[in-house]
Structures are given as structure tokens and as C-alpha cells.
Design an enzyme around this catalytic site. Structure first.
Site, mmCIF file in Angstrom:
data_model
loop_
_atom_site.group_PDB
_atom_site.id
_atom_site.type_symbol
_atom_site.label_atom_id
_atom_site.label_comp_id
_atom_site.label_asym_id
_atom_site.label_seq_id
_atom_site.Cartn_x
_atom_site.Cartn_y
_atom_site.Cartn_z
ATOM 1 N N HIS A 132 7.840 -4.650 1.045
ATOM 2 C CA HIS A 132 8.901 -5.736 1.345
ATOM 3 C C HIS A 132 10.125 -5.177 1.693
ATOM 4 C CE1 HIS A 132 6.578 -7.807 -2.007
ATOM 5 N NE2 HIS A 132 6.492 -8.761 -1.176
ATOM 6 N N GLY A 141 5.331 -9.360 7.603
ATOM 7 C CA GLY A 141 4.578 -8.253 7.527
ATOM 8 C C GLY A 141 3.297 -8.302 8.114
ATOM 9 N N LYS A 200 0.774 -7.163 7.168
ATOM 10 C CA LYS A 200 -0.235 -7.384 6.095
ATOM 11 C C LYS A 200 -1.085 -8.533 5.880
ATOM 12 C CE LYS A 200 -1.747 -6.898 1.547
ATOM 13 N NZ LYS A 200 -1.392 -8.050 1.286
ATOM 14 N N ASP A 201 -0.130 -9.596 6.220
ATOM 15 C CA ASP A 201 -0.637 -11.171 5.982
ATOM 16 C C ASP A 201 -0.581 -11.414 7.516
ATOM 17 O OD1 ASP A 201 -0.344 -11.769 3.013
ATOM 18 O OD2 ASP A 201 1.382 -10.652 3.542
ATOM 19 N N LEU A 209 0.078 -2.070 -0.008
ATOM 20 C CA LEU A 209 0.869 -2.462 -0.979
ATOM 21 C C LEU A 209 0.840 -3.949 -1.171
ATOM 22 C CD1 LEU A 209 3.996 -0.197 -0.971
ATOM 23 C CD2 LEU A 209 1.737 0.281 -1.828
ATOM 24 N N ARG A 252 -0.019 -8.217 -5.890
ATOM 25 C CA ARG A 252 -1.347 -8.488 -6.508
ATOM 26 C C ARG A 252 -2.072 -7.173 -7.082
ATOM 27 N NH1 ARG A 252 -1.502 -13.315 -3.064
ATOM 28 N NH2 ARG A 252 -1.217 -15.260 -4.401
HETATM 29 P P1 AMP Z 1 4.888 -11.901 -0.354
HETATM 30 O O1 AMP Z 1 6.074 -11.691 -1.099
HETATM 31 O O2 AMP Z 1 3.682 -11.328 -0.931
HETATM 32 O O3 AMP Z 1 5.071 -13.205 0.162
HETATM 33 O O4 AMP Z 1 5.272 -10.954 1.018
HETATM 34 C C1 AMP Z 1 6.526 -11.341 1.478
HETATM 35 C C2 AMP Z 1 6.476 -10.549 2.889
HETATM 36 O O5 AMP Z 1 6.351 -9.122 2.870
HETATM 37 C C3 AMP Z 1 5.683 -11.254 3.865
HETATM 38 O O6 AMP Z 1 5.801 -11.336 5.355
HETATM 39 C C4 AMP Z 1 4.129 -10.057 3.822
HETATM 40 O O7 AMP Z 1 3.586 -9.923 4.897
HETATM 41 C C5 AMP Z 1 5.347 -8.882 3.587
HETATM 42 N N1 AMP Z 1 4.438 -7.799 3.012
HETATM 43 C C6 AMP Z 1 3.658 -7.669 1.731
HETATM 44 N N2 AMP Z 1 3.249 -6.729 1.599
HETATM 45 C C7 AMP Z 1 3.303 -5.693 2.607
HETATM 46 C C8 AMP Z 1 3.029 -4.293 3.360
HETATM 47 N N3 AMP Z 1 2.227 -3.795 2.380
HETATM 48 N N4 AMP Z 1 3.438 -4.023 4.266
HETATM 49 C C9 AMP Z 1 4.286 -4.652 4.906
HETATM 50 N N5 AMP Z 1 4.752 -6.000 4.741
HETATM 51 C C10 AMP Z 1 4.138 -6.481 3.520
#
Ligand code: AMP
Length: 282
Positions: free
Chosen positions: A37, A148, A150-151, A185, A188
Site C-alpha cells: 500500500h 496495485g 497484485k489485484d 504482500l 490477509r
Molecule cells: P486492499 O487494501 O487490499 O484493498 O488494497 C488496496 C490497494 O493496494 C489495491 O489497489 C491493491 O491492489 C494494492 N495492493 C495490495 N497489496 C499490494 C501489493 N503487495 N503490491 C502492490 N499493490 C498492492
């Protein structure tokens, strides 16, 4: 760094920036922040005058048997990390603030690319994401929004929605941040036991192995089957192992740029990862 919990407070905080035509960068998150993040925040800091980060665990993107209740909520720790990373405004609304003001009758549904990969296992998930991201875009009115890779599917869905609906924001995909052992990362990851945490990097290791085999000319179907088997053997319950184009179209062979996708469970914890592969003409 200012923290706002109401939509009005957020507007007030951004008013000066807007009238001075400052470039606003926005990073939507669900909190429990890690370096992945924070790298999005740093990217926003590099490109924009004002950086807004939202922390909102969005109930409508969770299925009935998913982890909405138990999702880690660590607002105080997150706000320190954000201040250090250069966030200007943290928007942390309540569910009541986001959804409780009146009955919502509007849904946003991106067709086709949501009926695949995570969309199959998580019906309604991407509608929930599309709705909350649209609401947040309307509240923040950013010039740039950072997501990210990642998603990867989520990034594709948001990019499509922004293009289809002419939303006045530029979506920027940021590469995956990994732990030293390769595990992507994720908030979860905190659910993993010590034993499971040791097994988890197998996803990335096997994605890299698959990449190597594809570059050596092995057939895509075989590589995907081997990847699935390798993960099952070390204890994953595999949801899917798939290859698509970066636009999420089906692919039969590695004869163009592709993305390998994995979703797999260790116990109750569902992990996702992906690897983008460049096709090099022989
Ligand atoms: P989340 O809090 O899981 O909804 O993620 C918020 C944002 O952070 C989303 O755009 C995710 O894709 C990004 N994100 C989460 N983990 C990673 C990671 N390991 N590398 C890059 N972006 C990430």
C-alpha cells in the site's frame, strides 16, 4: 496529515487544493497497511501535489461467508504509516457515512471480464468494488488514482469502468510489492499460521518456474497443469491457475504477452498472485 471521517470534511479539506488546481492523487485501500500500500502512496507522492488515501472496509464487496467481520482494522497504526509515507489527507469513513444516508438503488456492473477468475468464486465482488470506487472517485475527484497490479483483475475492471463511463481520472497500475521470499504482500497474510506462512511463497516460486518452462518452449496447458499440481502437493486448495492476455482474454499458447493468475487457499486464507510474461519473438 489531516484525517477526515465525513464526506463534508473531506470536501472542505480538499477545497483549497481544488481551487488552486493542484494535482490530486488518490489511493483507495481497506487499511491494515503494508509496504505494498505504502508504495502506492509513494508513487502518488511522486506524481501529485496532494495525496489522498482512503481506508474503508467495504461491506458490499464481501460475500456472505467471507471475512468482512474479521478483516484486520488497524486505523491508528495505519495513520502513522501514512503520515510518514507522505499522505496529506486520510479519508476513513464509517459504513453509515458511505451507505447509510439513503437507500442505494444504483449498481455498477462491468460485464465479461468480471465473469472470470476471482469473479467466478466471488459473485458480486466486482460490482461492490465498482460501486465503492465510483463513490470514492466522486468524493475525492482525483486526477490520478493508484491501484496495485497484485489485484490485476480489479485494476482491469476499474480501468474499463473509467474508460466506459468517461470518468475524469487517470488510473495508474503499480507493480506488486513482495516479501523477500517472494510472497506478495497482503493484509490477509496476517491470517496465516507460522507453518502456512512458510508454504505461502510457493505460489510465487512456482509462478517463476512456470515462466522459465514457458520460455523453454513447454506448452502452456502443461505448464498450467504442473503449476496447479505443484501447489496442491504442498497443501494449497487451488481455486484457479489460469493464463490470460493483459486484457483478460483467453489464450491457448504463449505466443503473445500473457499473465499467469493463481488463487489458492491455505486453510481458510485465500491468496492471489499473478505474473506478467513478455513474449519474445524467437
Ligand atoms: P486492499 O487494501 O487490499 O484493498 O488494497 C488496496 C490497494 O493496494 C489495491 O489497489 C491493491 O491492489 C494494492 N495492493 C495490495 N497489496 C499490494 C501489493 N503487495 N503490491 C502492490 N499493490 C498492492
Amino acid at each position: 496529515m489531516k484525517m477526515e471521517t465525513s464526506i463534508q470534511g473531506l470536501s472542505a479539506s480538499l477545497q483549497t487544493a481544488r481551487s488552486a488546481r493542484k494535482i490530486i492523487g488518490f489511493v483507495p485501500t481497506m487499511g491494515n497497511l503494508h509496504q505494498g500500500h505504502l508504495n502506492l502512496v509513494r508513487e502518488a507522492r511522486n506524481l501529485c501535489d496532494v495525496v489522498v488515501v482512503s481506508i474503508f472496509v467495504n461491506p458490499i464487496q464481501f460475500g456472505p461467508n467471507e471475512d468482512f467481520e474479521s478483516y484486520p482494522r488497524t486505523l491508528e497504526q495505519d495513520s502513522h504509516l501514512l503520515a510518514e509515507a507522505g499522505c496529506d489527507v486520510l479519508f476513513a469513513p464509517s459504513v453509515e457515512q458511505m451507505y447509510g444516508q439513503h437507500q442505494r438503488l444504483t449498481n455498477i456492473s462491468v460485464a465479461q471480464i468480471t465473469n472470470d477468475l476471482c469473479g467466478l468464486q466471488r459473485p458480486g465482488h466486482f460490482d461492490g468494488v465498482a460501486v465503492v470506487v465510483t463513490k470514492l472517485f466522486n468524493m475525492v475527484q482525483p486526477n490520478y488514482a493508484f491501484f496495485g497490479q497484485k489485484d490485476f483483475q480489479q485494476l482491469a475492471v476499474i480501468t474499463q469502468m473509467v474508460r466506459d463511463l468517461n470518468m475524469p481520472v487517470e488510473v495508474i497500475g503499480v507493480e506488486i510489492t513482495r516479501a523477500e521470499d517472494g510472497l506478495a504482500l497482503s493484509s490477509r497474510n496476517a491470517y496465516l499460521s507460522e507453518e502456512q506462512r512458510k508454504v505461502a511463497p510457493n505460489i510465487y516460486q512456482n509462478l517463476k518456474l512456470a515462466e522459465q518452462h514457458l520460455h523453454q518452449g513447454e506448452a502452456l496447458v502443461k505448464v498450467l497443469a504442473d503449476l496447479r499440481n505443484a501447489l496442491s502437493e504442498v497443501g494449497f486448495e487451488v481455486d484457479y491457475v489460469e493464463a490470460r492476455t493483459p486484457m483478460l482474454e483467453n489464450v491457448e499458447q504463449f505466443d503473445k504477452d500473457i499473465v499467469l493468475f493463481v488463487a489458492a487457499k491455505l486453510g481458510n486464507t485465500r491468496l492471489i498472485d499473478n505474473l506478467q510474461l513478455k513474449y519474445i519473438q524467437p
